[in-house]
Design a protein around this motif. Structure first.
Motif, PDB file in Angstrom:
ATOM      1  N   PHE A 169       0.850  -1.150  -0.038  1.00 23.70           N
ATOM      2  CA  PHE A 169       0.304   0.034   0.027  1.00 23.70           C
ATOM      3  C   PHE A 169       1.019   1.115   0.084  1.00 23.70           C
ATOM      4  O   PHE A 169       1.891   1.425   0.591  1.00 23.70           O
ATOM      5  CB  PHE A 169      -0.859   0.075   1.438  1.00 23.70           C
ATOM      6  N   GLU A 170       0.678   2.160  -0.894  1.00 22.63           N
ATOM      7  CA  GLU A 170       1.374   3.271  -0.970  1.00 22.63           C
ATOM      8  C   GLU A 170       0.940   4.551  -0.203  1.00 22.63           C
ATOM      9  O   GLU A 170      -0.613   4.594  -0.107  1.00 22.63           O
ATOM     10  CB  GLU A 170       1.363   3.895  -2.399  1.00 22.63           C
ATOM     11  N   VAL A 171       1.687   5.534   0.188  1.00 23.41           N
ATOM     12  CA  VAL A 171       0.984   6.877   1.205  1.00 23.41           C
ATOM     13  C   VAL A 171       2.141   7.876   0.419  1.00 23.41           C
ATOM     14  O   VAL A 171       3.136   7.615   0.465  1.00 23.41           O
ATOM     15  CB  VAL A 171       1.132   6.632   2.699  1.00 23.41           C
ATOM     16  N   VAL A 203       5.834   6.686   0.434  1.00 27.10           N
ATOM     17  CA  VAL A 203       6.311   5.634   1.277  1.00 27.10           C
ATOM     18  C   VAL A 203       5.317   4.669   1.245  1.00 27.10           C
ATOM     19  O   VAL A 203       4.177   4.595   0.516  1.00 27.10           O
ATOM     20  CB  VAL A 203       6.395   6.020   2.749  1.00 27.10           C
ATOM     21  N   LEU A 259       3.270   0.797   3.401  1.00 27.07           N
ATOM     22  CA  LEU A 259       3.113   0.380   4.518  1.00 27.07           C
ATOM     23  C   LEU A 259       3.777  -0.910   4.685  1.00 27.07           C
ATOM     24  O   LEU A 259       3.747  -1.840   3.900  1.00 27.07           O
ATOM     25  CB  LEU A 259       1.544   0.323   4.629  1.00 27.07           C
ATOM     26  N   PHE A 290       0.253  -5.138   6.827  1.00 25.84           N
ATOM     27  CA  PHE A 290      -0.576  -4.915   5.687  1.00 25.84           C
ATOM     28  C   PHE A 290      -0.093  -5.478   4.316  1.00 25.84           C
ATOM     29  O   PHE A 290       1.002  -5.442   4.044  1.00 25.84           O
ATOM     30  CB  PHE A 290      -0.611  -3.221   5.449  1.00 25.84           C
ATOM     31  N   ARG A 291      -1.145  -5.990   3.619  1.00 23.89           N
ATOM     32  CA  ARG A 291      -0.798  -6.573   2.473  1.00 23.89           C
ATOM     33  C   ARG A 291      -1.823  -6.517   1.311  1.00 23.89           C
ATOM     34  O   ARG A 291      -2.999  -6.486   1.513  1.00 23.89           O
ATOM     35  CB  ARG A 291      -0.585  -8.340   2.455  1.00 23.89           C
ATOM     36  N   ALA A 292      -1.559  -5.698   0.391  1.00 24.79           N
ATOM     37  CA  ALA A 292      -2.456  -5.338  -0.773  1.00 24.79           C
ATOM     38  C   ALA A 292      -2.655  -6.220  -1.800  1.00 24.79           C
ATOM     39  O   ALA A 292      -2.351  -6.222  -2.865  1.00 24.79           O
ATOM     40  CB  ALA A 292      -1.984  -3.944  -1.503  1.00 24.79           C
ATOM     41  N   GLU A 293      -3.260  -7.707  -1.079  1.00 21.60           N
ATOM     42  CA  GLU A 293      -3.068  -8.883  -2.161  1.00 21.60           C
ATOM     43  C   GLU A 293      -4.748  -9.035  -2.209  1.00 21.60           C
ATOM     44  O   GLU A 293      -5.539  -9.091  -1.302  1.00 21.60           O
ATOM     45  CB  GLU A 293      -2.676  -9.766  -1.048  1.00 21.60           C
TER      46      GLU A 293
END
Ligand SMILES: [Mg+2]
Ligand SMILES: [Mg+2]
Lengths: 432, 432
Positions: free
Chosen positions: B171-173, B181, B183, B208-211
């Motif tokens: 995940f991007e921020v 950056v 997560l 966190f996994r953006a899966e």
């Protein structure tokens, strides 16, 4: 031969042991090597005599330099002059890895930027070692406090809808097809739901504020402990905070006293913390500040300078209670005796450390909560589930949030909060 | 009259107490009310006789309905037939808030989507109450395990550069002027730095996994416990995991046995867990699966079905060790006896729960680490500080990550991992 940690050596007097660690200091006389070894649990002097370990081993051991890793086998000898109480008479020294370059942190005058850029190595410095152990103890104290009181840990979510205290200062994340979600600034609303199921609940986890603050009290990513109790009113809540903070202070004094002393903390300041903590209402505080010459009027929030002056009157943390409702969040319960103020408190640490806890009794009346949401221009429909808590078996309840790094900074007497966390995230730094 | 929690009532036999809670069930005979009360610590039957509490109070008490909040004053009477061992003879019932609508969760056949949408209220269901207490116990067990072994807690950062096991699924921020950056998917790299300072370290926090996974084993936001120990090699690491998981099982059996029974868990399955846990190498596991008719060849990773079949052979969790290096992350130490495989293990829970721990000894040689980064097409320059750890006093070291919700799901015998966390975040859900 048994692998032993330095902290346990006193139980091995006159026995042969193996230690595994790193070089903190080294000096050599040509016939005898003195190596201060660290292994992550403590520090001990290793004495290696050429006549004991042999010419060849002495030669290879003499190549060890700052932060080389090595294993030593030897005998534990009582040494009352040594801080550890013992020293090691080496029978064999086994270098593990010897750096090809100088260790980057050697001087007493590195800039803070340089140190932060080398945080992954700076952690090995004696001062940082002690601070991290103090942090560990503060967090242990917090958990033990709740465990002894049968609170249930509720890990509140990081990914949330827009709700929270304020709409601003939120980090956004794209969440698949759902759209934008936000990194939680507080788990309070979730704890309110959970305390209706489990009575007494707490969390302890990372929290995020996209605030462009560059003060010594602000981190972008910090740890917070929140607690929430069903059927607790303002006075119960204040007492719970007092008990918690007092418990933390006693716990660190009993468990990491030596670490505090090692970093030069004036421990007597912590020993002076007593229950009950002093209290002032917000109104009393404003009057006091005005007499001190501050240009502040009733209704203004306090800044760091005001907090410092208020708290410096006392040895123990100071509760400031009953703030004006317009200076505080929408969910705070009005004082029935004066609806212009709310049943809340901030706990200000002494010695200029400022606010470490923010607390309040929460509004439990459905209609009043809706009224306040509208007053604060918050989207009522987003608070659907939060309002449900006022619809189905609502009860008076109260809670608070304690800033973990601010508490550690005060306990350890740190100048800047960035040393209170292993890898600080500040406005300009996410590396390493 | 003292406010007492239900769990403590046995210490108040024949005394007058005050209880504060909610209605879980109610029935009335016209002259006598039976209210099952819950207060977040337990359940107790309240008996209110019209002749005792008076006509007026009886009438108002009779208006209480499911999940109404109320306070009862009364006498504690021993009742050996009751699960709590006591019942309350009311002298006064004080309604606090009576819902105007029916409580949304009443039926046994609500859909899971409906229940998740009402998670803030569903938490009050008896089954969820017990599961959250089991979660609390599992997390306590993990902490106590490390505390007893002098590990220092190192809270690893959530905001990180791009580094981690994989470049995808992050995940991007947007981070102020700094740019993007990510997560954290793991704190391992930071723990590797910290174990060189403190010897034995652990973390326990959200990950966190953006899966885009929609299985019963996946959450987008989940809690992970990672540990890392300097100078630990593969075998030390396996034993530490075995000790930890065994400790968790014993702790829940000793502390939340009744909660496990209450949700219908077959506790005998947990009682059968014994040390040492069985072990197979990856190669043995592949041969076994091929004999079972699986279409798998050496070098393939295992899927959920394979893990289930492997683990179902045993009552205790199964270590599968020595995976092919190409199936695993870049940082794993090659087996000196067979460099095609690495010194790693996955721990597979029995009863079809699959992988709960992933572990390895880490590469400590600088050149080999650089080689592996390039092999995996990872940007070597981003790993500057990670490589520093191999430059300055590098030592063999090992660690692992334990999935907290997967462990809870196994311990509690849950069908789906979403019940193992207070507010689950899945592919389509971030509300409430
Ligand atoms: Mg303030
Ligand atoms: Mg796997």
């Amino acid at each position: 031969m048994e692998w032993v940690y330095i902290k346990d050596l006193k139980g091995y007097i006159d026995q042969e042991v193996e230690l595994r660690g790193w070089v903190r200091r080294k000096r050599s006389s040509g016939k005898i090597l003195f190596i201060e070894m660290r292994d992550g649990t403590g520090f001990v002097q290793v004495v290696a005599e050429k006549s004991t370990i042999g010419d060849e081993n002495f030669e290879s051991a003499d190549k060890l330099r700052l932060e080389s890793s090595f294993i030593v086998k030897g005998k534990v000898r009582k040494d009352e002059r040594a801080p550890s109480g013992v020293e090691i008479l080496a029978t064999e020294i086994i270098p593990v890895q010897i750096p090809q370059e100088d260790f980057p942190i050697q001087k007493p005058d590195h800039s803070i930027e340089y140190l932060m850029e080398h945080r992954h190595l700076w952690l090995r410095a004696k001062r940082q070692f002690h601070i991290l152990r103090i942090r560990d103890a503060v967090i242990k104290a917090i958990r033990k406090f709740y465990w002894e009181r049968d609170f249930v840990q509720i890990d509140t979510p990081i990914f949330t809808g827009a709700i929270g205290e304020t709409a601003g200062n939120l980090f956004e994340v794209d969440y698949f097809d759902y759209g934008k979600v936000y990194l939680a600034q507080t788990g309070q609303l979730y704890l309110e739901a959970a305390c209706m199921a489990l009575g007494k609940v707490f969390n302890l986890g990372p929290t995020f504020r996209a605030e462009k603050s560059k003060t010594r009290r602000h981190l972008i990513e910090f740890w917070m402990n929140e607690a929430e109790v069903a059927y607790y009113e303002h006075e119960d809540n204040v007492r719970l905070q007092e008990d918690l903070v007092y418990y933390i202070v006693q716990y660190v004094l009993n468990n990491v006293y030596d670490d505090l002393v090692a970093i030069g903390r004036d421990v007597s300041k912590l020993e002076k913390v007593q229950k009950p903590f002093p209290r002032m209402t917000y109104t009393e505080a404003v009057n006091f500040l005005q007499k001190q010459g501050f240009d502040i009027k009733w209704g203004d929030d306090f800044g760091g300078d005001e907090e410092t002056v208020l708290a410096k009157q006392f040895d123990s943390p100071l509760f400031v209670t009953h703030y004006p409702r317009q200076a505080k969040a929408f969910y705070m319960q009005p004082d029935p005796e004066n609806p212009q103020v709310v049943l809340c408190d901030d706990l200000l640490a002494p010695e200029g450390y400022g606010e470490i806890v923010g607390a309040s009794q929460r509004i439990h009346d459905y209609d009043l909560m809706v009224e306040r949401l509208k007053e604060h221009n918050l989207p009522v429909e987003k608070y659907d589930w939060y309002l449900d808590l006022r619809n189905f078996g609502s009860v008076p309840h109260s809670g608070f949030g304690l800033g973990v790094e601010r508490t550690i900074a005060w306990i350890a007497g740190l100048e800047h909060i960035r040393e209170a966390i292993p890898f600080a995230r500040t406005l300009y730094r996410v590396h390493p």
